[in-house]
Design an enzyme around this catalytic site. Structure first.
Site, PDB file in Angstrom:
ATOM      1  N   LYS A  22      -2.284  10.254   6.982  1.00 35.26           N
ATOM      2  CA  LYS A  22      -1.243   9.498   7.688  1.00 35.26           C
ATOM      3  C   LYS A  22       0.123   9.715   7.054  1.00 35.26           C
ATOM      4  CE  LYS A  22      -0.690   4.902   6.747  1.00 35.26           C
ATOM      5  NZ  LYS A  22       0.704   4.643   6.358  1.00 35.26           N
ATOM      6  N   ASN A  23       0.188   9.591   5.717  1.00 39.79           N
ATOM      7  CA  ASN A  23       1.500   9.605   5.069  1.00 39.79           C
ATOM      8  C   ASN A  23       2.083  11.011   4.928  1.00 39.79           C
ATOM      9  OD1 ASN A  23       1.336   6.888   5.038  1.00 39.79           O
ATOM     10  ND2 ASN A  23       0.792   6.707   2.866  1.00 39.79           N
ATOM     11  N   CYS A 117       7.769  -6.174   5.682  1.00 41.76           N
ATOM     12  CA  CYS A 117       6.426  -6.203   6.251  1.00 41.76           C
ATOM     13  C   CYS A 117       5.598  -7.055   5.290  1.00 41.76           C
ATOM     14  CB  CYS A 117       5.856  -4.797   6.391  1.00 41.76           C
ATOM     15  SG  CYS A 117       5.478  -4.039   4.802  1.00 41.76           S
ATOM     16  N   ARG A 122      11.199  -3.926   2.523  1.00 40.21           N
ATOM     17  CA  ARG A 122      11.142  -2.458   2.516  1.00 40.21           C
ATOM     18  C   ARG A 122      12.590  -1.951   2.479  1.00 40.21           C
ATOM     19  NH1 ARG A 122       5.693  -0.973   3.792  1.00 40.21           N
ATOM     20  NH2 ARG A 122       6.306   1.070   3.054  1.00 40.21           N
ATOM     21  N   ASP A 305      -1.917   2.070  -2.817  1.00 36.74           N
ATOM     22  CA  ASP A 305      -2.693   1.932  -1.577  1.00 36.74           C
ATOM     23  C   ASP A 305      -4.195   1.831  -1.832  1.00 36.74           C
ATOM     24  OD1 ASP A 305      -0.414   1.971  -0.068  1.00 36.74           O
ATOM     25  OD2 ASP A 305      -0.497   4.112   0.343  1.00 36.74           O
ATOM     26  N   ARG A 397      -4.009   1.200  12.160  1.00 36.20           N
ATOM     27  CA  ARG A 397      -2.810   1.973  11.803  1.00 36.20           C
ATOM     28  C   ARG A 397      -3.152   3.148  10.890  1.00 36.20           C
ATOM     29  NH1 ARG A 397       1.987  -1.355   9.401  1.00 36.20           N
ATOM     30  NH2 ARG A 397       2.614   0.821   9.224  1.00 36.20           N
TER      31      ARG A 397
HETATM   32  N1  EPU Z   1      12.322   1.197  -2.715  1.00 37.56           N
HETATM   33  C1  EPU Z   1      13.605   0.776  -2.965  1.00 37.56           C
HETATM   34  N2  EPU Z   1      14.626   1.401  -2.291  1.00 37.56           N
HETATM   35  C2  EPU Z   1      14.411   2.411  -1.405  1.00 37.56           C
HETATM   36  C3  EPU Z   1      13.091   2.849  -1.165  1.00 37.56           C
HETATM   37  C4  EPU Z   1      12.061   2.209  -1.845  1.00 37.56           C
HETATM   38  O1  EPU Z   1      13.838  -0.133  -3.749  1.00 37.56           O
HETATM   39  O2  EPU Z   1      15.381   2.927  -0.843  1.00 37.56           O
HETATM   40  C5  EPU Z   1      11.218   0.519  -3.401  1.00 37.56           C
HETATM   41  C6  EPU Z   1      10.246  -0.107  -2.402  1.00 37.56           C
HETATM   42  O3  EPU Z   1      10.665  -1.402  -2.019  1.00 37.56           O
HETATM   43  C7  EPU Z   1       8.953  -0.112  -3.183  1.00 37.56           C
HETATM   44  C8  EPU Z   1       9.056   1.153  -4.037  1.00 37.56           C
HETATM   45  O4  EPU Z   1      10.448   1.493  -4.076  1.00 37.56           O
HETATM   46  O5  EPU Z   1       8.912  -1.229  -4.019  1.00 37.56           O
HETATM   47  C9  EPU Z   1       8.274   2.333  -3.534  1.00 37.56           C
HETATM   48  O6  EPU Z   1       8.658   2.635  -2.208  1.00 37.56           O
HETATM   49  P1  EPU Z   1       8.470   4.086  -1.607  1.00 37.56           P
HETATM   50  O7  EPU Z   1       9.739   4.514  -0.965  1.00 37.56           O
HETATM   51  O8  EPU Z   1       7.874   4.982  -2.633  1.00 37.56           O
HETATM   52  O9  EPU Z   1       7.356   3.839  -0.491  1.00 37.56           O
HETATM   53  P2  EPU Z   1       7.416   4.185   1.035  1.00 37.56           P
HETATM   54  O10 EPU Z   1       7.910   5.558   1.264  1.00 37.56           O
HETATM   55  O11 EPU Z   1       8.065   3.072   1.771  1.00 37.56           O
HETATM   56  C10 EPU Z   1       5.023   5.231   1.032  1.00 37.56           C
HETATM   57  C11 EPU Z   1       3.770   5.074   1.820  1.00 37.56           C
HETATM   58  C12 EPU Z   1       3.106   3.763   1.463  1.00 37.56           C
HETATM   59  C13 EPU Z   1       2.794   3.781  -0.024  1.00 37.56           C
HETATM   60  C14 EPU Z   1       4.085   4.007  -0.808  1.00 37.56           C
HETATM   61  C15 EPU Z   1       3.872   4.127  -2.303  1.00 37.56           C
HETATM   62  C16 EPU Z   1       4.263   6.265   3.847  1.00 37.56           C
HETATM   63  C17 EPU Z   1       4.475   6.230   5.311  1.00 37.56           C
HETATM   64  N3  EPU Z   1       4.076   5.091   3.239  1.00 37.56           N
HETATM   65  O12 EPU Z   1       5.862   4.139   1.391  1.00 37.56           O
HETATM   66  O13 EPU Z   1       1.884   3.714   2.201  1.00 37.56           O
HETATM   67  O14 EPU Z   1       2.219   2.562  -0.408  1.00 37.56           O
HETATM   68  O15 EPU Z   1       4.724   5.231  -0.368  1.00 37.56           O
HETATM   69  O16 EPU Z   1       3.000   5.162  -2.589  1.00 37.56           O
HETATM   70  O17 EPU Z   1       4.225   7.326   3.260  1.00 37.56           O
HETATM   71  C18 EPU Z   1       0.105   2.737   3.389  1.00 37.56           C
HETATM   72  O18 EPU Z   1      -0.204   3.902   3.742  1.00 37.56           O
HETATM   73  O19 EPU Z   1      -0.648   1.749   3.604  1.00 37.56           O
HETATM   74  C19 EPU Z   1       1.396   2.544   2.716  1.00 37.56           C
HETATM   75  C20 EPU Z   1       1.962   1.350   2.587  1.00 37.56           C
END
Ligand code: EPU
Length: 417
Positions: A22-23, A117, A122, A305, A397
């Site tokens: 998915k990711n 969420c 986020r 995750d 999802r």
């Molecule tokens: N963060 C910030 N600022 C930003 C972006 C992120 O402070 O601009 C913080 C977030 O709030 C969080 C941390 O940094 O506390 C990590 O966020 P990250 O950007 O790494 O995560 P993401 O891209 O939003 C993806 C996966 C998540 C997975 C996380 C961590 C996708 C679509 N989602 O989220 O997957 O948990 O990386 O590995 O790739 C899931 O699949 O169930 C899922 C939640």
């Protein structure tokens, strides 16, 4: 509302094939916006997040065609607009992946802020800082992010915090920028590597994905290409935890073990027998389940995750386990539901303290996010009697047809609509 009904006490046994991640597929679908001509994807999982991304791309004017058998064709040649509204973006945080590609190819984007969420707030500040560093003008207005740039310019970007999403958006945007971009403290997740492989197939010059330093030499245009999506390490890890809880033995085929080192290591420490042959991973459940202390971390650390499915296993541990969550504040909502099944868990600050119990008993429970769903199904497989799980809109999802797949491995599971 649909529910899963599981009768516990039936060990999972057999073999199952890993699915596309998915990711990885979500940002790759968004990256089709960068390309002229057709993009053809294989191993696209049949999950609702893919359909949400398809809906957003269709709204933007991208041609989206599901070809069957996990194949998907995308074509952004007749993109009609660069605005992704709140009604679509609020359904999935990964919708924000379209921002970088829209900005890089069409010089502008207007994308709703994802907000929050059940995992917590986020934030996208790191994405926006990266766009600004690449020369875009970025404003927030009425819940929307608006960004503009005639052509992005390559630069050096240091991420003060590791972010999967910001690394993806910056890599995609930089691929059409003028000159070289260097990303420091980039996320190293296998899904970033898969995105980079797709971009390379389209003609992008990206090096270093999978390390904290990614170098992108911008090109004038990208051409659509074919790509088979990498395996979903989180689904594989969830199935391994489910197998351990159920007391069975399952092989997940085609799941590169190097994507799962931390997870396989913790499962072994928990006393489970894990064997690797090529890209096939086998778990044989063993008792007792040993208690552990685990801290989540960006790749190659233990993935957030897989925190809920691992805690579901540690509920049956032979002592006190601790799980420290470092990525998402809201990750513990599933704990109350595991307690309904008989678990003994206390959460304080960002740590779950798990006192092992001897057995679980079925009860009605609700999933609050995708991986909470994985944890509840895993616990239900071990619980005595019947567990009914709601919140399938979350489970759907990220886990393709979970009931048919588990039933094929011997679980007593059905879905009632
Ligand atoms: N963060 C910030 N600022 C930003 C972006 C992120 O402070 O601009 C913080 C977030 O709030 C969080 C941390 O940094 O506390 C990590 O966020 P990250 O950007 O790494 O995560 P993401 O891209 O939003 C993806 C996966 C998540 C997975 C996380 C961590 C996708 C679509 N989602 O989220 O997957 O948990 O990386 O590995 O790739 C899931 O699949 O169930 C899922 C939640």
């Amino acid at each position: 509302m649909p529910r899963l009904i599981i009768e516990g006490g039936h060990p999972l046994r057999g073999e199952t094939e890993a699915l596309g991640a998915k990711n990885a597929v979500l940002p790759i679908m968004a990256a089709a916006i960068l390309c002229s001509g057709d993009v053809l994807l294989e191993r696209v999982p049949d999950i609702s997040d893919v359909r949400v991304m398809a809906g957003i791309l269709t709204e933007l004017g991208v041609e989206v065609e599901f070809l069957g058998g996990g194949r998907l064709r995308l074509n952004a040649d007749r993109l009609a607009n660069t605005r992704a509204p709140y009604e679509l973006v609020r359904r999935m945080n990964a919708s924000f992946d379209v921002a970088g590609p829209l900005l890089a190819r069409f010089g502008e984007c207007e994308v709703a802020l994802p907000g929050g969420c059940n995992l917590g707030q986020r934030r996208v500040n790191l994405h926006l800082d990266a766009f600004r560093a690449l020369g875009a003008e970025v404003h927030r207005e009425h819940g929307m992010v608006k960004a503009q740039a005639t052509r992005l310019r390559g630069t050096s970007i240091y991420f003060p915090k590791v972010s999967v999403g910001a690394t993806k958006n910056a890599t995609m945007a930089a691929s059409l920028a003028e000159g070289e971009t260097v990303l420091e403290n980039a996320a190293c997740e296998p899904e970033i590597v898969d995105l980079a492989r797709f971009l390379q197939a389209c003609g992008a010059r990206v090096e270093g994905a999978g390390t904290p330093r990614i170098r992108v030499e911008g090109v004038r245009e990208l051409r659509g290409a074919s790509h088979a999506v990498t395996s979903d390490r989180i689904v594989t890890g969830t199935i391994l935890c489910m197998t351990a809880l159920s007391g069975g033995e399952v092989t997940v085929r085609n799941s590169p073990p190097e994507h799962l080192e931390a997870v396989l290591g913790e499962l072994r420490k928990a006393g489970q027998e894990v064997r690797v042959q090529g890209n096939d991973v086998t778990l044989s459940a063993r008792r007792p389940v040993r208690s552990l202390e685990v801290t989540t971390a960006p790749f190659p650390g233990f993935p957030t995750d897989l925190h809920p499915p691992l805690v579901a296993l540690l509920v049956l541990g032979d002592g006190v386990s601790m799980l420290h969550e470092t990525i998402f504040d809201g990750r513990f909502m599933y704990v109350g539901e595991l307690v309904r099944l008989g678990a003994n868990i206390r959460v304080s600050d960002h740590t779950a303290v798990i006192n092992g119990v001897r057995f679980l008993a079925g009860a009605p429970v609700e999933a609050s996010d995708i991986r909470a769903g994985g944890a509840l199904i895993a616990a239900a497989l071990a619980a005595e009697g019947e567990t009914s799980i709601g919140g399938l809109e979350f489970i759907d999802r990220g886990y393709e047809n979970v009931h048919t797949r588990l039933a094929s491995l011997g679980a007593r599971i059905r879905r009632v609509e």
